[in-house]
Design a protein around this motif. Structure first.
Motif, PDB file in Angstrom:
ATOM      1  N   SER A   2      77.539 -48.030  -1.159  1.00 26.62           N
ATOM      2  CA  SER A   2      76.260 -48.453   0.223  1.00 26.62           C
ATOM      3  C   SER A   2      75.053 -49.079  -0.885  1.00 26.62           C
ATOM      4  O   SER A   2      74.385 -48.340  -1.931  1.00 26.62           O
ATOM      5  CB  SER A   2      75.448 -46.906   0.339  1.00 26.62           C
ATOM      6  OG  SER A   2      76.533 -45.724   0.627  1.00 26.62           O
ATOM      7  N   SER A   9      77.233 -49.086   4.528  1.00 27.05           N
ATOM      8  CA  SER A   9      76.417 -47.947   3.806  1.00 27.05           C
ATOM      9  C   SER A   9      78.472 -47.892   3.218  1.00 27.05           C
ATOM     10  O   SER A   9      78.237 -46.989   1.975  1.00 27.05           O
ATOM     11  CB  SER A   9      77.444 -47.107   5.055  1.00 27.05           C
ATOM     12  OG  SER A   9      78.323 -46.950   5.189  1.00 27.05           O
ATOM     13  N   GLY A  10      79.110 -48.954   3.442  1.00 27.12           N
ATOM     14  CA  GLY A  10      80.488 -48.636   2.175  1.00 27.12           C
ATOM     15  C   GLY A  10      81.888 -49.396   2.987  1.00 27.12           C
ATOM     16  O   GLY A  10      81.191 -50.349   4.048  1.00 27.12           O
ATOM     17  N   PHE A  36      68.655 -33.796   0.116  1.00 26.18           N
ATOM     18  CA  PHE A  36      69.791 -33.857  -0.286  1.00 26.18           C
ATOM     19  C   PHE A  36      70.015 -33.199  -1.976  1.00 26.18           C
ATOM     20  O   PHE A  36      70.973 -33.084  -2.768  1.00 26.18           O
ATOM     21  CB  PHE A  36      70.282 -34.803  -0.353  1.00 26.18           C
ATOM     22  CG  PHE A  36      71.423 -34.838   0.945  1.00 26.18           C
ATOM     23  CD1 PHE A  36      71.168 -35.382   2.516  1.00 26.18           C
ATOM     24  CD2 PHE A  36      73.311 -34.197   0.737  1.00 26.18           C
ATOM     25  CE1 PHE A  36      71.588 -34.931   3.257  1.00 26.18           C
ATOM     26  CE2 PHE A  36      74.018 -34.842   2.572  1.00 26.18           C
ATOM     27  CZ  PHE A  36      73.241 -34.689   2.789  1.00 26.18           C
ATOM     28  N   ASP A  38      82.296 -27.246  -5.753  1.00 24.25           N
ATOM     29  CA  ASP A  38      82.847 -28.696  -5.876  1.00 24.25           C
ATOM     30  C   ASP A  38      82.233 -29.248  -4.636  1.00 24.25           C
ATOM     31  O   ASP A  38      81.753 -30.102  -4.635  1.00 24.25           O
ATOM     32  CB  ASP A  38      84.316 -28.658  -7.166  1.00 24.25           C
ATOM     33  CG  ASP A  38      84.724 -28.783  -8.086  1.00 24.25           C
ATOM     34  OD1 ASP A  38      85.518 -29.368  -8.508  1.00 24.25           O
ATOM     35  OD2 ASP A  38      83.414 -28.582  -8.813  1.00 24.25           O
ATOM     36  N   TYR A  39      82.655 -29.151  -3.728  1.00 19.49           N
ATOM     37  CA  TYR A  39      82.671 -29.990  -2.854  1.00 19.49           C
ATOM     38  C   TYR A  39      81.086 -30.352  -2.082  1.00 19.49           C
ATOM     39  O   TYR A  39      80.645 -31.052  -1.762  1.00 19.49           O
ATOM     40  CB  TYR A  39      83.837 -28.939  -1.332  1.00 19.49           C
ATOM     41  CG  TYR A  39      83.947 -30.223  -0.658  1.00 19.49           C
ATOM     42  CD1 TYR A  39      83.097 -29.948   0.846  1.00 19.49           C
ATOM     43  CD2 TYR A  39      85.300 -30.641  -0.466  1.00 19.49           C
ATOM     44  CE1 TYR A  39      84.041 -30.974   1.987  1.00 19.49           C
ATOM     45  CE2 TYR A  39      85.420 -31.932   0.531  1.00 19.49           C
ATOM     46  CZ  TYR A  39      84.617 -32.171   1.512  1.00 19.49           C
ATOM     47  OH  TYR A  39      84.988 -32.727   2.817  1.00 19.49           O
ATOM     48  N   ALA A  74      79.904 -32.302  -4.434  1.00 20.46           N
ATOM     49  CA  ALA A  74      79.895 -33.380  -3.839  1.00 20.46           C
ATOM     50  C   ALA A  74      79.365 -34.314  -2.498  1.00 20.46           C
ATOM     51  O   ALA A  74      79.105 -35.233  -3.029  1.00 20.46           O
ATOM     52  CB  ALA A  74      82.055 -33.810  -3.664  1.00 20.46           C
ATOM     53  N   GLU A  75      79.390 -33.472  -1.703  1.00 12.61           N
ATOM     54  CA  GLU A  75      78.418 -33.824  -0.319  1.00 12.61           C
ATOM     55  C   GLU A  75      77.238 -33.946  -1.265  1.00 12.61           C
ATOM     56  O   GLU A  75      76.709 -35.117  -0.494  1.00 12.61           O
ATOM     57  CB  GLU A  75      78.687 -32.699   0.373  1.00 12.61           C
ATOM     58  CG  GLU A  75      80.344 -32.484   1.178  1.00 12.61           C
ATOM     59  CD  GLU A  75      79.893 -31.921   2.568  1.00 12.61           C
ATOM     60  OE1 GLU A  75      80.359 -31.824   3.238  1.00 12.61           O
ATOM     61  OE2 GLU A  75      79.077 -30.853   2.177  1.00 12.61           O
ATOM     62  N   GLN A 123      75.277 -34.852  -3.613  1.00 11.93           N
ATOM     63  CA  GLN A 123      75.343 -36.167  -4.928  1.00 11.93           C
ATOM     64  C   GLN A 123      76.015 -37.304  -3.838  1.00 11.93           C
ATOM     65  O   GLN A 123      75.545 -38.326  -4.273  1.00 11.93           O
ATOM     66  CB  GLN A 123      77.321 -36.028  -5.449  1.00 11.93           C
ATOM     67  CG  GLN A 123      76.969 -37.002  -7.035  1.00 11.93           C
ATOM     68  CD  GLN A 123      76.060 -37.266  -7.537  1.00 11.93           C
ATOM     69  OE1 GLN A 123      75.422 -36.498  -8.438  1.00 11.93           O
ATOM     70  NE2 GLN A 123      75.175 -38.049  -7.973  1.00 11.93           N
ATOM     71  N   ILE A 124      76.839 -37.519  -2.461  1.00 14.35           N
ATOM     72  CA  ILE A 124      77.358 -38.555  -1.182  1.00 14.35           C
ATOM     73  C   ILE A 124      75.609 -38.209  -1.482  1.00 14.35           C
ATOM     74  O   ILE A 124      75.679 -39.842  -1.291  1.00 14.35           O
ATOM     75  CB  ILE A 124      78.041 -38.290  -0.790  1.00 14.35           C
ATOM     76  CG1 ILE A 124      79.526 -38.353  -1.267  1.00 14.35           C
ATOM     77  CG2 ILE A 124      78.168 -39.578  -0.219  1.00 14.35           C
ATOM     78  CD1 ILE A 124      80.576 -37.709  -0.538  1.00 14.35           C
ATOM     79  N   ASP A 134      73.322 -40.482  -3.800  1.00  8.37           N
ATOM     80  CA  ASP A 134      74.127 -41.850  -3.803  1.00  8.37           C
ATOM     81  C   ASP A 134      72.774 -42.717  -2.801  1.00  8.37           C
ATOM     82  O   ASP A 134      72.743 -44.101  -2.439  1.00  8.37           O
ATOM     83  CB  ASP A 134      75.114 -41.792  -3.857  1.00  8.37           C
ATOM     84  CG  ASP A 134      75.368 -40.823  -5.317  1.00  8.37           C
ATOM     85  OD1 ASP A 134      76.689 -40.918  -5.393  1.00  8.37           O
ATOM     86  OD2 ASP A 134      74.436 -41.423  -6.489  1.00  8.37           O
ATOM     87  N   VAL A 135      73.245 -42.204  -1.626  1.00  7.68           N
ATOM     88  CA  VAL A 135      73.580 -42.709  -0.520  1.00  7.68           C
ATOM     89  C   VAL A 135      71.155 -43.252   0.048  1.00  7.68           C
ATOM     90  O   VAL A 135      70.929 -44.091   0.665  1.00  7.68           O
ATOM     91  CB  VAL A 135      73.516 -42.504   0.715  1.00  7.68           C
ATOM     92  CG1 VAL A 135      73.350 -43.014   2.403  1.00  7.68           C
ATOM     93  CG2 VAL A 135      75.506 -41.898   0.809  1.00  7.68           C
ATOM     94  N   TYR A 136      70.705 -41.631  -0.068  1.00  2.16           N
ATOM     95  CA  TYR A 136      70.086 -41.828  -0.090  1.00  2.16           C
ATOM     96  C   TYR A 136      68.905 -42.893  -0.987  1.00  2.16           C
ATOM     97  O   TYR A 136      68.140 -43.778  -0.293  1.00  2.16           O
ATOM     98  CB  TYR A 136      68.681 -40.610   0.395  1.00  2.16           C
ATOM     99  CG  TYR A 136      68.743 -39.773   2.103  1.00  2.16           C
ATOM    100  CD1 TYR A 136      70.032 -38.970   2.096  1.00  2.16           C
ATOM    101  CD2 TYR A 136      68.569 -40.537   2.620  1.00  2.16           C
ATOM    102  CE1 TYR A 136      70.484 -38.387   3.134  1.00  2.16           C
ATOM    103  CE2 TYR A 136      68.686 -40.475   4.257  1.00  2.16           C
ATOM    104  CZ  TYR A 136      69.501 -39.258   4.440  1.00  2.16           C
ATOM    105  OH  TYR A 136      69.768 -38.863   5.438  1.00  2.16           O
TER     106      TYR A 136
END
Lengths: 68, 206
Positions: free
Chosen positions: B120, B137-138, B174, B184-185, B188-189, B191-192, B195-197
């Motif tokens: 992103s 976004s990717g 977030f 963990d999931y 991960a969500e 963290q995503i 990162d994006v924000y």
């Protein structure tokens, strides 16, 4: 032979690339200014019906209308 | 499909009007690029079965790789596609800066062939003095050695369509989720999200 490429954190956590990519795209769509935000979210709506089949017969039919 | 090739070749007519130029000129010396992959196979076939034409192999159906010009072109041809629209199609520009996972990558004409995964970030297209920026976004970027660049993204918006208050809210939400995540999931969500924000934030301020 095993690859030495670094594994991304989301794959370590059990997420696939497609899920990761869709989450990123949704976060971006949700951060848009008003007319664009609703257009983008409306564009991504899916509407489908799902049936589970057991022993050759459909069990139940659910209609899903996902905004995600 | 190639099992029936020998039968088809014997029984069907020679290439008709409907046959493409490539098919009717299959053994012509002009299409060197298409043939070279099959040469050893064709020679071996002819030694064993001289009466039947060799069957086509998958490589003969492929378009030959585009030639790399000997002098570096002046402009870069950019194709920028989204699932719902072609944002840029065959546009000739001076430079593109793509947000690859390995960092901001500048692509100029004559760039070495590269496949890059995008994260992103901001994609900027430079043409003379015009700079057009998109927040992507990717996706992926395929840089071809013949100075054609294909960029495919899942979602891309011009920077002025991003709402900064929503970005601040999302970032705070977030960051909080990241500290309170258990599995963990979820981590991960979160963290995503962070990162994006953060990328959205720096796109707005940068």
């Amino acid at each position: 032979m095993s690859s030495s490429a670094a594994v991304p954190f989301w794959r370590v956590a059990g997420m696939t690339y497609v899920t990761y990519s869709n989450i990123c795209a949704n976060l971006v769509r949700n951060s848009l200014k008003e007319p664009h935000r609703s257009e983008a979210l409306a564009r991504e709506k899916v509407h489908y019906s799902v049936s589970k089949w057991v022993e050759g017969k459909p069990e139940k039919t659910t209609i899903r209308s996902d905004p995600e | 499909m190639l099992r029936h090739a020998a039968t088809l070749l014997l029984t069907r007519r020679r290439p008709t009007l409907t046959a493409s130029l490539t098919k009717s000129r299959y053994f012509s010396a002009d299409l060197a690029a298409t043939e070279t992959a099959d040469e050893t196979f064709v020679e071996a076939w002819r030694k064993v079965v001289p009466n039947i034409d060799p069957p086509k192999t998958p490589s003969s159906f492929m378009k030959p790789r585009p030639a790399v010009p000997s002098t570096i072109p002046g402009k870069l041809t950019v194709n920028f596609y989204l699932p719902y629209t072609s944002e840029l199609s065959g546009k000739e520009v001076d430079m593109v800066i793509v947000p690859a996972t390995t960092g901001q990558m500048g692509v100029l004409p004559g760039h070495v062939g590269t496949i890059a995964e995008l994260k992103s970030g901001v994609l900027s297209v430079h043409n003379g003095n015009d700079v057009t920026k998109y927040f992507v976004s990717g996706g992926f970027t395929f840089i071809h050695p013949n100075s054609v660049t294909d960029i495919i993204a899942v979602e891309a918006v011009p920077i002025d369509r991003i709402d900064s208050s929503l970005v601040q809210k999302g970032l705070a939400e977030f960051t909080q989720k990241l500290s309170s995540a258990s599995t963990d999931y979820e981590k991960a969500e979160a963290q995503i999200g962070v990162d994006v924000y953060s990328a959205l934030n720096s796109a707005l301020t940068g």
